[in-house]
Scaffold this active site. Structure first.
Site, mmCIF file in Angstrom:
data_model
loop_
_atom_site.group_PDB
_atom_site.id
_atom_site.type_symbol
_atom_site.label_atom_id
_atom_site.label_comp_id
_atom_site.label_asym_id
_atom_site.label_seq_id
_atom_site.Cartn_x
_atom_site.Cartn_y
_atom_site.Cartn_z
ATOM 1 N N GLY A 254 -10.460 -77.282 -29.056
ATOM 2 C CA GLY A 254 -9.484 -77.051 -27.981
ATOM 3 C C GLY A 254 -10.065 -76.123 -26.921
ATOM 4 O O GLY A 254 -9.367 -75.239 -26.428
ATOM 5 N N PHE B 203 -9.248 -82.901 -25.985
ATOM 6 C CA PHE B 203 -8.659 -84.214 -25.743
ATOM 7 C C PHE B 203 -8.225 -84.256 -24.291
ATOM 8 O O PHE B 203 -7.206 -83.662 -23.927
ATOM 9 C CB PHE B 203 -7.461 -84.393 -26.681
ATOM 10 C CG PHE B 203 -7.012 -85.809 -26.796
ATOM 11 C CD1 PHE B 203 -7.683 -86.687 -27.621
ATOM 12 C CD2 PHE B 203 -5.919 -86.268 -26.084
ATOM 13 C CE1 PHE B 203 -7.273 -88.001 -27.741
ATOM 14 C CE2 PHE B 203 -5.500 -87.579 -26.196
ATOM 15 C CZ PHE B 203 -6.175 -88.452 -27.023
ATOM 16 N N LEU C 222 -6.076 -75.605 -30.912
ATOM 17 C CA LEU C 222 -5.457 -76.879 -30.532
ATOM 18 C C LEU C 222 -3.961 -76.694 -30.298
ATOM 19 O O LEU C 222 -3.306 -75.957 -31.031
ATOM 20 C CB LEU C 222 -5.650 -77.920 -31.634
ATOM 21 C CG LEU C 222 -7.076 -78.300 -32.018
ATOM 22 C CD1 LEU C 222 -7.061 -79.326 -33.140
ATOM 23 C CD2 LEU C 222 -7.840 -78.829 -30.824
ATOM 24 N N TYR D 207 1.744 -67.054 -32.236
ATOM 25 C CA TYR D 207 2.659 -66.309 -31.373
ATOM 26 C C TYR D 207 3.867 -65.886 -32.185
ATOM 27 O O TYR D 207 4.291 -66.592 -33.097
ATOM 28 C CB TYR D 207 3.093 -67.195 -30.186
ATOM 29 C CG TYR D 207 3.972 -66.459 -29.215
ATOM 30 C CD1 TYR D 207 3.463 -65.401 -28.465
ATOM 31 C CD2 TYR D 207 5.320 -66.788 -29.062
ATOM 32 C CE1 TYR D 207 4.272 -64.698 -27.579
ATOM 33 C CE2 TYR D 207 6.135 -66.091 -28.174
ATOM 34 C CZ TYR D 207 5.601 -65.049 -27.440
ATOM 35 O OH TYR D 207 6.410 -64.350 -26.579
ATOM 36 N N TYR E 135 11.508 -70.432 -31.170
ATOM 37 C CA TYR E 135 10.085 -70.271 -31.465
ATOM 38 C C TYR E 135 9.862 -69.841 -32.919
ATOM 39 O O TYR E 135 9.637 -70.668 -33.796
ATOM 40 C CB TYR E 135 9.394 -69.310 -30.457
ATOM 41 C CG TYR E 135 7.901 -69.552 -30.484
ATOM 42 C CD1 TYR E 135 7.286 -70.365 -29.537
ATOM 43 C CD2 TYR E 135 7.116 -69.055 -31.525
ATOM 44 C CE1 TYR E 135 5.935 -70.655 -29.608
ATOM 45 C CE2 TYR E 135 5.770 -69.341 -31.611
ATOM 46 C CZ TYR E 135 5.186 -70.136 -30.644
ATOM 47 O OH TYR E 135 3.852 -70.433 -30.731
ATOM 48 N N LEU F 38 1.753 -66.685 -22.457
ATOM 49 C CA LEU F 38 1.121 -66.938 -21.165
ATOM 50 C C LEU F 38 1.357 -68.375 -20.745
ATOM 51 O O LEU F 38 1.519 -69.252 -21.589
ATOM 52 C CB LEU F 38 -0.390 -66.705 -21.281
ATOM 53 C CG LEU F 38 -0.834 -65.259 -21.118
ATOM 54 C CD1 LEU F 38 -2.307 -65.141 -21.398
ATOM 55 C CD2 LEU F 38 -0.544 -64.754 -19.709
HETATM 56 P P1 NAI Z 1 -3.490 -75.535 -24.060
HETATM 57 O O1 NAI Z 1 -2.576 -76.697 -23.918
HETATM 58 O O2 NAI Z 1 -3.955 -74.835 -22.831
HETATM 59 O O3 NAI Z 1 -4.829 -75.998 -24.859
HETATM 60 C C1 NAI Z 1 -4.788 -76.898 -25.912
HETATM 61 C C2 NAI Z 1 -6.174 -77.430 -26.213
HETATM 62 O O4 NAI Z 1 -6.083 -78.356 -27.296
HETATM 63 C C3 NAI Z 1 -6.829 -78.213 -25.046
HETATM 64 O O5 NAI Z 1 -8.197 -77.924 -25.019
HETATM 65 C C4 NAI Z 1 -6.631 -79.684 -25.455
HETATM 66 O O6 NAI Z 1 -7.593 -80.571 -24.912
HETATM 67 C C5 NAI Z 1 -6.795 -79.541 -26.955
HETATM 68 N N1 NAI Z 1 -6.226 -80.647 -27.720
HETATM 69 C C6 NAI Z 1 -4.946 -81.051 -27.825
HETATM 70 N N2 NAI Z 1 -4.859 -82.118 -28.658
HETATM 71 C C7 NAI Z 1 -6.112 -82.382 -29.098
HETATM 72 C C8 NAI Z 1 -6.684 -83.346 -29.967
HETATM 73 N N3 NAI Z 1 -5.948 -84.242 -30.598
HETATM 74 N N4 NAI Z 1 -8.024 -83.330 -30.143
HETATM 75 C C9 NAI Z 1 -8.819 -82.437 -29.512
HETATM 76 N N5 NAI Z 1 -8.322 -81.470 -28.690
HETATM 77 C C10 NAI Z 1 -6.995 -81.457 -28.488
HETATM 78 O O7 NAI Z 1 -2.771 -74.561 -25.087
HETATM 79 P P2 NAI Z 1 -2.830 -72.984 -25.385
HETATM 80 O O8 NAI Z 1 -1.571 -72.366 -24.914
HETATM 81 O O9 NAI Z 1 -4.135 -72.391 -25.013
HETATM 82 O O10 NAI Z 1 -2.694 -73.031 -26.980
HETATM 83 C C11 NAI Z 1 -3.759 -72.869 -27.868
HETATM 84 C C12 NAI Z 1 -3.244 -72.165 -29.114
HETATM 85 O O11 NAI Z 1 -2.810 -70.858 -28.729
HETATM 86 C C13 NAI Z 1 -2.030 -72.860 -29.745
HETATM 87 O O12 NAI Z 1 -2.127 -72.774 -31.148
HETATM 88 C C14 NAI Z 1 -0.864 -72.025 -29.246
HETATM 89 O O13 NAI Z 1 0.243 -72.089 -30.098
HETATM 90 C C15 NAI Z 1 -1.513 -70.645 -29.253
HETATM 91 N N6 NAI Z 1 -0.810 -69.626 -28.463
HETATM 92 C C16 NAI Z 1 -0.415 -69.883 -27.171
HETATM 93 C C17 NAI Z 1 0.298 -68.925 -26.481
HETATM 94 C C18 NAI Z 1 0.766 -69.172 -25.075
HETATM 95 O O14 NAI Z 1 1.667 -68.467 -24.620
HETATM 96 N N7 NAI Z 1 0.187 -70.085 -24.353
HETATM 97 C C19 NAI Z 1 0.621 -67.604 -27.067
HETATM 98 C C20 NAI Z 1 0.056 -67.403 -28.377
HETATM 99 C C21 NAI Z 1 -0.605 -68.410 -29.051
#
Ligand code: NAI
Length: 403
Positions: free
Chosen positions: A59, A85, A150, A236, A246, A284
């Site tokens: 990811g 992805f 991811l 989170y 959540y 974020l």
């Molecule tokens: P994002 O949507 O920016 O990034 C997700 C990533 O996963 C991308 O690189 C996407 O291409 C990849 N992805 C999705 N499905 C895929 C698949 N089947 N195969 C390969 N790659 C795949 O999301 P974000 O927010 O950076 O989230 C990442 C982690 O951080 C998650 O576990 C989320 O719960 C956690 N998180 C996010 C917070 C927020 O406020 N954004 C806060 C705390 C944790």
């Protein structure tokens, strides 16, 4: 073509290559500046730190994963492999932001002599695991860190072929709360129906730790985890106002599973002196978080309060702080009572949360949001898709295939 921003229900359908370039360049510039010279105790230089040199990011194209790639490469000189992805561009359709980000990252890394490899495909599948392992064997030998970042709405189980879908829903009973969308300032009341049938279990299957464990087991079997290899996944918790949707909702169950999986992986990695952690990060705006009901209103209030207290961070600052002051700092790794790493510490400070709660009470259905920073939330959302940079000409005719 002239690329305009199209948003449908908080999901951006287009991305601008020039703006995605700018977004990645800015994050890289920030990391390089701090890594070399910093007087800020919260973001120290990387001098004297033993940062990982071979990193796999699952990811790694947007959000926290992209930041993990940028920090380890440009802060620590790591060779990186990212699996993500993303949609490729065509003559008439833009790529997704993560595709542009990845291309720009590779170009900037190459310029600095940093090895960078990127795979686009389904990280949940056996075939991508195999391709990634082959790439590690050929190019890196082994890895010192695996970042699991991811965020996905679905997962096909590689063993059974069954498709699981993740949902963002409360458990037990519906949840009604104030909310705000990215398109309008007006606060609305939203009711989210409770999860039904297999939705809780399916969300755990997608966003829990099952696939994280499969990755580490597989890389371990292929002897691709270096001695002392670490792995980290992101979670989170957030405040009580978002608990029903959540932490106590379907996604919270998945995060509990992810946290339990960290403990299992910690045992799995013990024979090679490795460690596994979950890091609890700040709320974020990312592609994943913008679609969680209630969360944009909370983020708008949180952004205002944290900016006024000079505590606001974006993904890259969060990950930089995580790696330089917690995960790879000298001495024992500081964890909370549950063994988790905490970079949501500033968000969860009692003065910050008290102020957000006080402002929440002022919001009225049908009226514009008050005391928040919806503009700031929107601006970050636009920028992660390459829009809203004042000096980029968004009326220019550009080829969406060229970043
Ligand atoms: P994002 O949507 O920016 O990034 C997700 C990533 O996963 C991308 O690189 C996407 O291409 C990849 N992805 C999705 N499905 C895929 C698949 N089947 N195969 C390969 N790659 C795949 O999301 P974000 O927010 O950076 O989230 C990442 C982690 O951080 C998650 O576990 C989320 O719960 C956690 N998180 C996010 C917070 C927020 O406020 N954004 C806060 C705390 C944790």
């Amino acid at each position: 073509m002239v690329i305009t921003q199209k948003i449908l229900r908080n999901v951006s359908l287009s991305a601008h290559p020039a703006g995605c370039r700018r977004s990645v360049e800015e994050q890289v510039g920030w990391v390089k500046a701090h890594a070399r010279q910093s007087t800020d105790r919260c973001y120290p230089t990387t001098d004297g730190l033993t940062l990982p040199k071979r990193v796999l990011i699952l990811g790694g194209s947007t959000g926290y994963g992209l930041s993990s790639r940028i920090v380890t490469a440009f802060g620590g000189g790591a060779a990186t492999i990212s699996v993500s992805f993303e949609r490729e561009p065509s003559e008439t359709r833009t790529a997704t932001a993560g595709w542009y980000n990845t291309k720009v990252f590779e170009e900037l890394a190459e310029r600095e002599g940093l090895a960078a490899f990127s795979l686009f495909g389904d990280a949940f599948s056996d075939s991508i695991k195999q391709q990634t392992a082959d790439l590690i064997t050929e190019e890196l030998g082994q890895v010192d860190l695996v970042v699991y970042s991811l965020a996905s709405p679905m997962r096909v189980d590689p063993k059974t072929g069954v498709t699981y879908r993740s949902v963002l829903k409360p458990i037990g009973e519906p949840f009604t709360a104030l909310s705000v969308g990215l398109e309008s300032d007006i606060v609305t009341e939203a009711t989210i129906e409770a999860a039904e049938g297999t939705q809780v279990e399916e969300t755990v299957r997608v966003m829990g730790g099952e696939d994280w464990i499969l990755w580490l087991e597989y890389l371990g079997e292929r002897n691709l985890l270096a001695v002392g290899c670490k792995t980290v996944a992101y979670s989170y918790i957030g405040p009580a106002i978002t608990y029903p949707v959540y932490r106590e909702g379907t996604i919270g169950r998945a995060k509990e599973h992810l946290e339990a999986s960290a403990k299992e992986l910690d045992r799995l990695l013990a024979p090679i002196g490795g460690r596994a952690f979950v890091s609890v990060n700040k709320a974020l705006v990312t592609r994943a978080s913008a679609v969680i009901p209630v969360v944009p209103l909370y983020m708008a209030l949180l952004y205002r309060v944290m900016k006024d207290a000079d505590l606001h961070e974006q993904c890259t600052e969060q990950i930089y702080r995580l790696f330089t002051t917690i995960l790879y700092a000298d001495g024992p790794i500081p964890t909370d009572g549950e063994g988790r790493l905490r970079v949501d510490d500033w968000e969860m400070r009692s003065d910050i949360q008290r102020e957000v709660e006080a402002r929440w009470r002022f919001q009225r259905e049908g009226e514009p949001i008050t005391g928040g920073d919806l503009e700031g939330v929107r601006a970050e959302y636009d920028q992660i898709h390459g829009f809203g940079y004042p000096d980029i000409d968004y009326t220019a005719d550009v080829d969406p295939r060229v970043v």
